[in-house]
Design an enzyme around this catalytic site. Structure first.
Site, mmCIF file in Angstrom:
data_model
loop_
_atom_site.group_PDB
_atom_site.id
_atom_site.type_symbol
_atom_site.label_atom_id
_atom_site.label_comp_id
_atom_site.label_asym_id
_atom_site.label_seq_id
_atom_site.Cartn_x
_atom_site.Cartn_y
_atom_site.Cartn_z
ATOM 1 C CG HIS A 249 -2.075 0.948 1.079
ATOM 2 N ND1 HIS A 249 -1.987 2.273 1.412
ATOM 3 C CD2 HIS A 249 -3.318 0.756 0.580
ATOM 4 C CE1 HIS A 249 -3.137 2.860 1.142
ATOM 5 N NE2 HIS A 249 -3.965 1.962 0.626
ATOM 6 C CD GLU B 168 -8.688 -3.751 -3.458
ATOM 7 O OE1 GLU B 168 -9.766 -4.361 -3.384
ATOM 8 O OE2 GLU B 168 -8.571 -2.635 -3.978
HETATM 9 C C1 LIG Z 1 -0.587 -0.799 -3.961
HETATM 10 C C2 LIG Z 1 0.715 -0.513 -4.722
HETATM 11 C C3 LIG Z 1 0.359 -0.025 -6.115
HETATM 12 C C4 LIG Z 1 1.503 0.578 -3.970
HETATM 13 O O1 LIG Z 1 2.544 0.919 -4.791
HETATM 14 P P1 LIG Z 1 3.690 1.965 -4.444
HETATM 15 O O2 LIG Z 1 3.387 2.763 -3.234
HETATM 16 O O3 LIG Z 1 3.947 2.716 -5.695
HETATM 17 O O4 LIG Z 1 4.876 1.007 -4.037
HETATM 18 P P2 LIG Z 1 6.163 0.746 -4.896
HETATM 19 O O5 LIG Z 1 5.753 0.383 -6.289
HETATM 20 O O6 LIG Z 1 7.034 1.955 -4.725
HETATM 21 O O7 LIG Z 1 6.774 -0.513 -4.185
HETATM 22 C C5 LIG Z 1 7.751 -0.463 -3.154
HETATM 23 C C6 LIG Z 1 8.517 -1.782 -3.176
HETATM 24 O O8 LIG Z 1 7.673 -2.845 -2.755
HETATM 25 C C7 LIG Z 1 7.510 -3.831 -3.791
HETATM 26 N N1 LIG Z 1 6.103 -4.214 -3.830
HETATM 27 C C8 LIG Z 1 5.057 -3.393 -3.653
HETATM 28 N N2 LIG Z 1 3.916 -4.098 -3.734
HETATM 29 C C9 LIG Z 1 4.260 -5.367 -3.960
HETATM 30 C C10 LIG Z 1 3.514 -6.554 -4.156
HETATM 31 N N3 LIG Z 1 2.183 -6.532 -4.119
HETATM 32 N N4 LIG Z 1 4.173 -7.704 -4.381
HETATM 33 C C11 LIG Z 1 5.516 -7.727 -4.421
HETATM 34 N N5 LIG Z 1 6.286 -6.628 -4.243
HETATM 35 C C12 LIG Z 1 5.653 -5.474 -4.018
HETATM 36 C C13 LIG Z 1 7.930 -3.123 -5.068
HETATM 37 O O9 LIG Z 1 8.388 -4.045 -6.019
HETATM 38 C C14 LIG Z 1 9.013 -2.200 -4.553
HETATM 39 O O10 LIG Z 1 10.164 -2.966 -4.364
HETATM 40 P P3 LIG Z 1 11.621 -2.312 -4.523
HETATM 41 O O11 LIG Z 1 11.742 -1.341 -3.375
HETATM 42 O O12 LIG Z 1 12.533 -3.486 -4.416
HETATM 43 O O13 LIG Z 1 11.618 -1.650 -5.864
HETATM 44 C C15 LIG Z 1 1.581 -1.781 -4.819
HETATM 45 O O14 LIG Z 1 1.888 -2.243 -3.527
HETATM 46 C C16 LIG Z 1 0.953 -2.890 -5.653
HETATM 47 O O15 LIG Z 1 1.125 -2.902 -6.875
HETATM 48 N N6 LIG Z 1 0.212 -3.854 -5.013
HETATM 49 C C17 LIG Z 1 -0.433 -4.905 -5.720
HETATM 50 C C18 LIG Z 1 -1.784 -4.439 -6.255
HETATM 51 C C19 LIG Z 1 -2.813 -4.230 -5.170
HETATM 52 O O16 LIG Z 1 -2.973 -5.035 -4.263
HETATM 53 N N7 LIG Z 1 -3.560 -3.122 -5.298
HETATM 54 C C20 LIG Z 1 -4.621 -2.763 -4.363
HETATM 55 C C21 LIG Z 1 -4.269 -1.515 -3.625
HETATM 56 S S1 LIG Z 1 -5.359 -1.227 -2.258
#
Ligand SMILES: CC(C)(COP(=O)(O)OP(=O)(O)OC[C@H]1O[C@@H](n2cnc3c(N)ncnc32)[C@H](O)[C@@H]1OP(=O)(O)O)[C@@H](O)C(=O)NCCC(=O)NCCS
Length: 380
Positions: A263, A316
């Site tokens: 998140h 979710e």
């Molecule tokens: C929710 C989300 C978009 C937040 O993204 P964000 O704040 O931009 O986080 P980042 O993309 O900067 O991720 C930070 C790190 O965690 C990792 N990470 C984040 N979510 C992850 C996941 N669901 N699975 C595996 N790794 C994850 C990223 O690869 C990144 O790793 P790094 O530091 O080695 O590059 C992201 O966690 C995600 O894509 N989750 C899966 C989709 C989901 O469940 N969405 C519903 C949201 S309520």
């Protein structure tokens, strides 16, 4: 748009606008560090256990929880709005059965707004819209299943009516309670992407339907609201407790994101997923066992992959488990999120226009420096 005190100066572009304060709000407070969420100062745990979605909508729109008389009045206003005009029903019926429900919802809301809404956003419009979300979705679901849309039951609240309109059966109390708690938990969440979208559109002095349609578009994406059906797909693909470890290891090795984890704001457990986990335990004990095992293992493997990274289960994840037990199709999960968030979007739209200034940030130009213009015939 101002920057949080600890953030870089206002001229620096911030990736994903993380840490940027884009508005002031009195609606909800998201404390990502301590895993707390409040609506107008009320903790969502208390609200999810004891209030209905309608009470929370009242809290967001009118600024306070309703007394019995105010709630009865709001319920009557909701009931009076529970209808779909013929022209909108025709459009819903004409949609191909392959249409994604989020697209059907977006289309129905837009079509309804074309005849019904004009002028400055009002609470009446917010009620009219929120009351119709479940109707539009259920009408589309029934139609694509080859059934006739049903008439709402005047005596049932929004959550119970939604389940009734989808299934044609008066729903079980525990299912209504589960769905109602979900609708309460998801109603608002600070400056999330779809709420920001709605506020941007409202800030141009556009109408409430345009702002809500834009918000539906933002919510549809898997990085925001489109994840729960993907969580269900993942749990189905894993299938058994024994298969969890090899499946998760392979997915992480391929660099895939695990749906239902991570998140932007919560760097500890999402308080909404904690509440939903308890509900999923009751509504779907069988599914819960697998979901819990996958959760624990996934968090362990993600930690091993990168120690110190703060990834937790998001809202979710257990919603997908809980919704599965209600017997709803996976692609209805995100639109159900929209049913709830419509209350928050419209409350934010009303808040935005109350003290409006056009939202118009800057972009940091990183393209080519100024160049000499070359006419078409002289270009190499
Ligand atoms: C929710 C989300 C978009 C937040 O993204 P964000 O704040 O931009 O986080 P980042 O993309 O900067 O991720 C930070 C790190 O965690 C990792 N990470 C984040 N979510 C992850 C996941 N669901 N699975 C595996 N790794 C994850 C990223 O690869 C990144 O790793 P790094 O530091 O080695 O590059 C992201 O966690 C995600 O894509 N989750 C899966 C989709 C989901 O469940 N969405 C519903 C949201 S309520």
């Amino acid at each position: 748009m101002s920057m949080a005190m600890s953030e870089p100066g206002p001229t620096a572009a911030t990736s994903g606008l993380e840490g940027v304060i884009a508005a002031t709000t009195t609606l909800s407070k998201v404390d990502g560090t301590n895993g707390r969420l409040t609506y107008r100062g009320y903790n969502i745990y208390d609200l999810a256990q004891t209030t209905t979605f309608e009470e929370v909508a009242h809290l967001l729109w009118f600024g306070h929880l309703p007394n019995r008389k105010q709630l009865t009045r709001l319920m009557a206003r909701f009931a009076a709005e529970r209808s779909i005009p013929n022209n909108v029903m025709q459009i819903i019926r004409a949609l191909p059965t392959s249409t994604e429900p989020m697209d059907a919802l977006r289309t129905a809301v837009s079509a309804w707004g074309a005849g019904a809404i004009s002028g400055k956003p009002t609470i009446d419009q917010a009620i009219a819209l929120t009351a119709r979300f479940p109707l539009f979705l259920a009408a589309f679901e029934r139609t694509r299943q080859g059934h006739e849309p049903l008439q709402p039951q005047p005596k049932l609240g929004l959550a119970a009516n939604f389940l009734f309109l989808l299934t044609g059966e008066v729903p079980k109390d525990e299912h209504v309670k589960g769905l109602n708690s979900y609708l309460v938990l998801l109603a608002d969440h600070g400056m999330n992407a779809s709420t920001f979208t709605a506020r941007i559109v409202a800030s141009t002095e556009s109408d409430i339907v345009s702002a809500v349609v834009a918000a539906i578009g933002a919510l549809k994406g898997p990085l925001h609201g489109g994840a729960p059906s993907k969580v269900q797909d993942m749990l189905r693909a894993i299938g058994t407790v024994e298969n969890a470890a090899p499946w998760l290891r392979a997915a992480i090795a391929r660099g895939e994101r695990l749906m239902g984890f991570g998140h932007r704001v919560y760097k500890t457990e999402d308080p909404r997923s904690v509440a939903l986990r308890e509900m999923a335990r009751v509504t779907d004990p069988q599914g819960f066992l697998l979901a819990r095992h996958v959760e624990e293992l996934a968090l362990e493997l993600l930690q091993q992959q990168k120690p110190g990274r703060r990834i937790y289960t998001n809202v979710e994840y257990y919603f997908a488990t809980m919704m599965g037990s209600l017997g709803l199709s996976g692609d209805l999960f995100t639109p159900t999120f929209a049913v709830s968030r419509c209350a928050g979007w419209t409350a934010h739209i009303l808040e935005q226009i109350h003290n409006n200034r056009l939202i118009r940030p800057d972009a940091e130009y990183t393209g080519t420096a100024e160049q000499r213009f070359i006419p078409l015939e002289k270009r190499p």
